[in-house]
Design a protein around this motif. Structure first.
Motif, mmCIF file in Angstrom:
data_model
loop_
_atom_site.group_PDB
_atom_site.id
_atom_site.type_symbol
_atom_site.label_atom_id
_atom_site.label_comp_id
_atom_site.label_asym_id
_atom_site.label_seq_id
_atom_site.Cartn_x
_atom_site.Cartn_y
_atom_site.Cartn_z
ATOM 1 N N ASP A 236 0.846 -1.190 0.000
ATOM 2 C CA ASP A 236 0.000 0.000 0.000
ATOM 3 C C ASP A 236 0.886 1.246 0.000
ATOM 4 N N LYS A 243 1.481 8.054 0.244
ATOM 5 C CA LYS A 243 1.869 8.130 1.657
ATOM 6 C C LYS A 243 3.222 8.824 1.783
ATOM 7 N N MET A 251 4.285 -1.074 5.068
ATOM 8 C CA MET A 251 3.042 -1.375 4.344
ATOM 9 C C MET A 251 3.072 -2.708 3.580
ATOM 10 N N ASP A 254 0.309 -4.777 4.953
ATOM 11 C CA ASP A 254 -1.104 -4.484 4.666
ATOM 12 C C ASP A 254 -1.837 -5.728 4.130
ATOM 13 N N ASN A 311 -9.803 9.795 -1.410
ATOM 14 C CA ASN A 311 -8.399 9.536 -1.055
ATOM 15 C C ASN A 311 -8.074 8.102 -1.486
ATOM 16 N N ASP A 313 -5.681 6.394 -0.721
ATOM 17 C CA ASP A 313 -5.036 5.623 0.352
ATOM 18 C C ASP A 313 -6.068 4.919 1.238
ATOM 19 N N ALA A 314 -7.318 5.288 1.086
ATOM 20 C CA ALA A 314 -8.373 4.549 1.808
ATOM 21 C C ALA A 314 -8.861 3.439 0.878
ATOM 22 N N GLU A 315 -7.919 2.561 0.501
ATOM 23 C CA GLU A 315 -8.178 1.554 -0.529
ATOM 24 C C GLU A 315 -8.703 0.237 0.027
ATOM 25 N N ARG A 317 -10.877 -0.447 2.236
ATOM 26 C CA ARG A 317 -12.343 -0.506 2.352
ATOM 27 C C ARG A 317 -12.997 -0.720 0.987
ATOM 28 N N THR A 340 -5.988 -4.593 8.159
ATOM 29 C CA THR A 340 -5.166 -3.489 8.664
ATOM 30 C C THR A 340 -5.760 -2.239 8.013
ATOM 31 N N LEU A 341 -6.895 -1.791 8.566
ATOM 32 C CA LEU A 341 -7.692 -0.824 7.812
ATOM 33 C C LEU A 341 -7.323 0.633 8.051
ATOM 34 N N THR A 342 -7.034 0.989 9.304
ATOM 35 C CA THR A 342 -6.804 2.423 9.552
ATOM 36 C C THR A 342 -5.666 2.712 10.532
ATOM 37 N N GLY A 343 -4.923 3.758 10.213
ATOM 38 C CA GLY A 343 -3.942 4.284 11.156
ATOM 39 C C GLY A 343 -4.667 4.818 12.389
ATOM 40 N N ALA A 344 -5.881 5.280 12.191
ATOM 41 C CA ALA A 344 -6.654 5.836 13.311
ATOM 42 C C ALA A 344 -6.893 4.790 14.399
ATOM 43 N N THR A 401 -13.754 8.397 2.452
ATOM 44 C CA THR A 401 -13.078 8.955 3.631
ATOM 45 C C THR A 401 -14.058 9.761 4.465
ATOM 46 N N ALA A 434 -4.918 -3.213 12.477
ATOM 47 C CA ALA A 434 -3.789 -2.371 12.036
ATOM 48 C C ALA A 434 -2.722 -2.198 13.120
HETATM 49 N N1 BES Z 1 -3.171 0.389 5.278
HETATM 50 C C1 BES Z 1 -3.563 1.616 5.765
HETATM 51 C C2 BES Z 1 -3.851 1.619 7.273
HETATM 52 C C3 BES Z 1 -2.690 1.355 8.201
HETATM 53 C C4 BES Z 1 -1.978 2.408 8.751
HETATM 54 C C5 BES Z 1 -2.367 0.079 8.575
HETATM 55 C C6 BES Z 1 -0.954 2.156 9.633
HETATM 56 C C7 BES Z 1 -1.325 -0.170 9.452
HETATM 57 C C8 BES Z 1 -0.625 0.869 9.984
HETATM 58 C C9 BES Z 1 -4.814 2.119 5.070
HETATM 59 O O1 BES Z 1 -4.999 1.677 3.775
HETATM 60 C C10 BES Z 1 -4.755 3.598 5.047
HETATM 61 O O2 BES Z 1 -3.857 4.106 4.461
HETATM 62 N N2 BES Z 1 -5.706 4.255 5.685
HETATM 63 C C11 BES Z 1 -5.730 5.667 5.758
HETATM 64 C C12 BES Z 1 -7.151 6.118 5.579
HETATM 65 C C13 BES Z 1 -7.313 7.592 5.359
HETATM 66 C C14 BES Z 1 -6.726 7.989 4.019
HETATM 67 C C15 BES Z 1 -8.774 7.921 5.419
HETATM 68 C C16 BES Z 1 -5.183 6.097 7.109
HETATM 69 O O3 BES Z 1 -5.413 5.384 8.094
HETATM 70 O O4 BES Z 1 -4.505 7.101 7.176
#
Ligand code: BES
Ligand code: ZN
Ligand code: ZN
Length: 469
Positions: A236, A243, A251, A254, A311, A313-315, A317, A340-344, A401, A434
């Protein structure tokens, strides 16, 4: 690895110290010299003994972690056999599982790219107890899970130049062949025909085709049909919403959700679980080329829901949305996705804890309780209608997003919820792994790198559901 009971004739012995109680040891002096406070571990090389001081709040997670971190301190010594005390902290089955899983997990290392990899020489573990059937079965569970998790870790740790969508295809076929599972793999034509445009959009810039992998374990007289869906982003980069360099690193992990699905199937088969279990993997690569999908695009998913891509990067989902549609066509009694969906989710819950989401509070709480026995940390995150507002789009049915930077783990979960049909809303759980999927700093039983997050909690959830333990 050979595991036996009550063999005291080993190269090394491991003992527990509970409640800082040093009275049962004759070498009091030794502890004094080392200023030992009773927590953590200490190794007496002269006596070939390792003492593990356990924390006062004993849980299966803390027992596994204490055993694991202690074993790491001795694993590279010249030891071939190890005996370890048994300790019951509530239930024989899970206590035996915890001790042996702690040892086995701690021995793992991803070092195939090193010139002189250090590997433990331990070949035999002896659990010092007259084993009841429960203890024997707990040990067996630990062996199966350690074995399945090792495969998962090897997949997740594998580097992006080597591990691509076709590697997932090969690994799935290999698993199916070895364990007599059904396996169907679909690519562009099928996915286009099925309208899986969200999934396909993510993979558009990749040099390799997207792969939708369907594995199934179908024992006779299965009680229920369980479907697992895994996010399999072999890499990713973020795509055009690229990113930053620091965030891109790791990544390769991912693909952890998809790898965990393979591990769950292997463990379920080895344990002869009497559920029909399906694994769906969405394997894709989020990269950049002239073919990239773009921010501002709108894609129509298999479910017929249109998605505004704000975005790239929200791939995850987007891939999962189409895989969840495919999964619901299988008419599951229980549907669980791992991603591993979100950094949040990492920000909110830490690197140690996975998020559990969904619409069915009872199912979530049950999963949370069951996961405690596995040693994996989880936390229920609740949906609410205000967060759903955040994923509204002005030009499509939903935006990929959230419009706020807060609540990103839940808004991602609620996005997935938009693709769950009414009749499956109460049968679905979303697990955001994640945080714990990939460790940049080793902790407890886990080594640096992949941890196989999600495998143990799901297998133990199935055992508990079946009232097997
Ligand atoms: N693969 C990432 C999420 C992730 C982040 C996993 C850190 C493991 C560690 C995901 O695809 C992503 O990039 N999500 C974004 C979503 C945002 C663009 C809404 C994120 O979390 O920043
Ligand atoms: Zn991303
Ligand atoms: Zn991702």
């Amino acid at each position: 690895m050979q595991i036996v009971f009550n063999d005291t004739n080993t190269d090394f012995k491991v003992c527990f110290i509970q409640n800082k109680d040093l009275s049962k040891f004759d070498d009091d002096e030794f502890f004094k010299i080392n200023d030992y406070k009773g927590v953590g571990s200490i190794c007496n090389l002269a006596k070939r003994t390792l003492y593990i001081g356990l924390s006062e709040e004993l849980t299966y997670a803390s027992l596994i972690a204490s055993v694991g971190s202690a074993i790491k301190t001795i694993k590279n010594l010249n030891i071939k056999s190890l005996s370890i005390e048994y300790l019951n902290i509530g239930c024989e089955f899970y206590s035996a599982y915890a001790i042996i899983y702690g040892v086995l997990a701690a021995l793992y290392e991803f070092n195939k790219y090193q010139k002189e990899p250090k590997n433990s020489k331990i070949e035999l573990i002896s659990l010092l107890v007259n084993a009841s059937d429960d203890i024997k079965e707990g040990v067996r569970l630990a062996e199966v899970l350690a074995n399945a998790c090792e495969d998962v870790k090897n997949i997740v740790n594998e580097i992006p130049s080597t591990y691509n969508q076709l590697s997932f295809e090969q690994d799935a076929l290999k698993l199916a062949k070895e364990f007599d599972l059904e396996c169907n793999i679909y690519s562009d034509d099928y996915m286009q025909k099925e309208g899986m445009n969200a999934f396909l959009a993510v993979n558009r810039a990749s040099a390799y085709p997207a792969k939708l992998i369907h594995l199934a374990y179908k024992p006779k007289n299965a009680k229920k049909r369980i479907v697992y869906v895994g996010k399999g982003l072999v890499y990713d980069t973020g795509g055009l919403s690229l990113k930053p360099a620091d965030y891109m690193l790791t990544m390769k992990a991912d693909k952890s959700g998809a790898a965990a699905v393979l591990g769950i199937l292997k463990a379920a088969k080895l344990l002869n679980l009497d559920y029909e279990i399906h694994g769906i993997i969405g394997a894709a690569q989020n990269c950049i080329s002239e073919k990239s999908y773009m921010p501002d695009d709108v894609v129509i998913s298999k479910e017929g829901v249109s998605i505004e891509v704000r975005n790239t990067d929200a791939e995850g989902r987007l891939v999962l949305a189409d895989c969840l549609s495919f999964a619901q066509d299988l008419k599951p009694d229980l549907l669980i996705d791992l991603a591993t969906l979100t950094g949040a989710c990492v920000v909110g819950l830490s690197e140690y804890t996975s998020g559990i989401m969904g619409y069915n509070e009872e199912l979530q709480n049950e999963f949370y309780e069951n996961s405690k026995r596995s040693g994996e940390y989880t936390c229920v995150l609740h949906f609410n209608p205000h967060i759903k507002e955040l994923i509204k789009s002005k030009i499509a049915d939903v935006s990929n997003t959230g419009s706020s930077r807060y609540g990103g783990a839940i808004s991602a979960g609620m996005f997935l919820g938009e693709f769950i049909r009414k009749e499956y809303k109460d049968k679905w759980l979303h697990l955001d792994i994640a945080g714990p999927a990939y460790l940049e700093k080793a902790w407890g039983e886990n080594s640096y790198g992949a941890s196989a997050a999600g495998v143990r909690m799901n297998i133990i959830n199935l055992l508990r559901m079946a009232r097997r333990k």
